[in-house]
Design a protein around this motif. Sequence first.
Motif, PDB file in Angstrom:
ATOM      1  N   LEU A 215      -8.095   5.110   2.496  1.00 39.98           N
ATOM      2  CA  LEU A 215      -7.300   5.746   3.545  1.00 39.98           C
ATOM      3  C   LEU A 215      -8.087   5.848   4.845  1.00 39.98           C
ATOM      4  N   GLU A 216      -9.363   6.186   4.757  1.00 43.19           N
ATOM      5  CA  GLU A 216     -10.192   6.300   5.954  1.00 43.19           C
ATOM      6  C   GLU A 216     -10.377   4.943   6.612  1.00 43.19           C
ATOM      7  N   ASN A 219      -7.233   4.266   8.501  1.00 41.82           N
ATOM      8  CA  ASN A 219      -7.146   5.105   9.696  1.00 41.82           C
ATOM      9  C   ASN A 219      -8.078   4.635  10.807  1.00 41.82           C
ATOM     10  N   SER A 220      -9.183   3.998  10.428  1.00 42.54           N
ATOM     11  CA  SER A 220     -10.106   3.482  11.444  1.00 42.54           C
ATOM     12  C   SER A 220      -9.487   2.331  12.232  1.00 42.54           C
ATOM     13  N   LEU A 222      -6.074   2.349  12.978  1.00 45.76           N
ATOM     14  CA  LEU A 222      -4.820   2.844  13.555  1.00 45.76           C
ATOM     15  C   LEU A 222      -5.057   3.686  14.804  1.00 45.76           C
ATOM     16  N   ARG A 224      -2.885   6.105  15.545  1.00 44.81           N
ATOM     17  CA  ARG A 224      -2.463   7.423  15.076  1.00 44.81           C
ATOM     18  C   ARG A 224      -2.726   7.507  13.575  1.00 44.81           C
ATOM     19  N   ARG A 225      -3.510   8.498  13.179  1.00 42.55           N
ATOM     20  CA  ARG A 225      -3.911   8.638  11.787  1.00 42.55           C
ATOM     21  C   ARG A 225      -2.714   8.956  10.886  1.00 42.55           C
ATOM     22  N   VAL A 226      -2.822   8.520   9.652  1.00 42.95           N
ATOM     23  CA  VAL A 226      -1.822   8.850   8.640  1.00 42.95           C
ATOM     24  C   VAL A 226      -2.504   9.616   7.512  1.00 42.95           C
ATOM     25  N   LYS A 227      -1.680  10.219   6.658  1.00 40.46           N
ATOM     26  CA  LYS A 227      -2.189  11.033   5.564  1.00 40.46           C
ATOM     27  C   LYS A 227      -1.999  10.332   4.227  1.00 40.46           C
ATOM     28  N   ASN A 230       1.584   9.880   3.147  1.00 40.94           N
ATOM     29  CA  ASN A 230       2.385   8.732   3.598  1.00 40.94           C
ATOM     30  C   ASN A 230       2.580   7.735   2.461  1.00 40.94           C
ATOM     31  N   GLU A 283       4.275   1.440  11.894  1.00 41.61           N
ATOM     32  CA  GLU A 283       2.947   1.782  11.396  1.00 41.61           C
ATOM     33  C   GLU A 283       3.018   2.864  10.318  1.00 41.61           C
ATOM     34  N   PRO A 284       2.113   2.756   9.333  1.00 43.54           N
ATOM     35  CA  PRO A 284       0.944   1.867   9.233  1.00 43.54           C
ATOM     36  C   PRO A 284       1.230   0.513   8.591  1.00 43.54           C
TER      37      PRO A 284
END
Length: 331
Positions: A215-216, A219-220, A222, A224-227, A230, A283-284
């Motif tokens: 996940l990290e 997010n690197s 994107l 806008r970060r996602v959780k 998602n 996204e994502p």
Amino acid sequence: MGASFGRVPGQLQSTWLGVAAAAGLATVALGTMAWRHARPRRHQRLQQVGTVAQLWIYPIKSCKGVSVSEAECTAMGLRCGHLRDRFWLVINEEGNMVTARQEPRMVLISLTCEDDILTLSAAYTKDLLLPITPPATNPLLQCRVHGLEVQGRDCGEDAAQWVSSFLKTQSCRLVHFEPHMRPRNSQQMRAEFGPTDQVAYSDASPYLVLSEASLEDLNSRLERRVKATNFRPNIVISGCGAYAEDSWNELLIGDVELRRVMACTRCLLTTVDPDTGSTDKKEPLETLKSYRLCDPSEQALYGKLPLFGQYFALENPGMVKVGDPVYLLSQ
């Protein structure tokens, strides 16, 4: 026994040895039958690959998840008290499943349980209290999840009106899967599952495993970060490298053994913000398509959808807790 054995006549001695040998073979056979549920750890090397960081149950398919500190791993998914993973389903008037793919605001609906009462909640909407077990007088409905028939006990008019009123787009009903009902066979949806792998209303698999590192890494890439929510995982693992879960064939968590089946293909549901119920339908998912497509040799299995997280099935039941070490089983 050694002293008396020498006085047994030859014929009886042969008979005794035959009985003993048969008993030994029976013991081996029984041991083989029990292998699936009690594999001797001393014959296996255990390598810790991470730690359980999060456990999630999604009581209603496509609705808000419930974070729990511990849960029972059953053949059909996580269970915590009366909450079971995807044992409730929203359907339309034709009996077809309704998901956040069509109704993104579904992710804002939560179902929680206390004592003998279920509570349906959503923002700016009055809570609805329901009995945990719908009355036996409520009708059994034939539902369809990804084209496969499965039953559900109607949860009543109040639940139907509450869900329909919140979504404001179509008339819906809420149904509940009961123990006597026949589950859907995972192998009918994905041939890679075993003949005994079953689910209630989940897409195909009772367990989705994802690592925090994966996940990290996403997010690197994107803006806008996602959780994690998602992607609706059941078990989130910390302390490993990105996409390490792609190569974990068998996991041991406490007494629980999980068998990896295949990667999880990703769709528009990942683009729904779990906090707002809004979606840009991009996204994502678009970023995942840029680097998480399958190898061309696996296109017959996965097509052109990106892969993120891994589907697992249960080999041995038990309890899992946040903080439990996660071991890779290897012979």
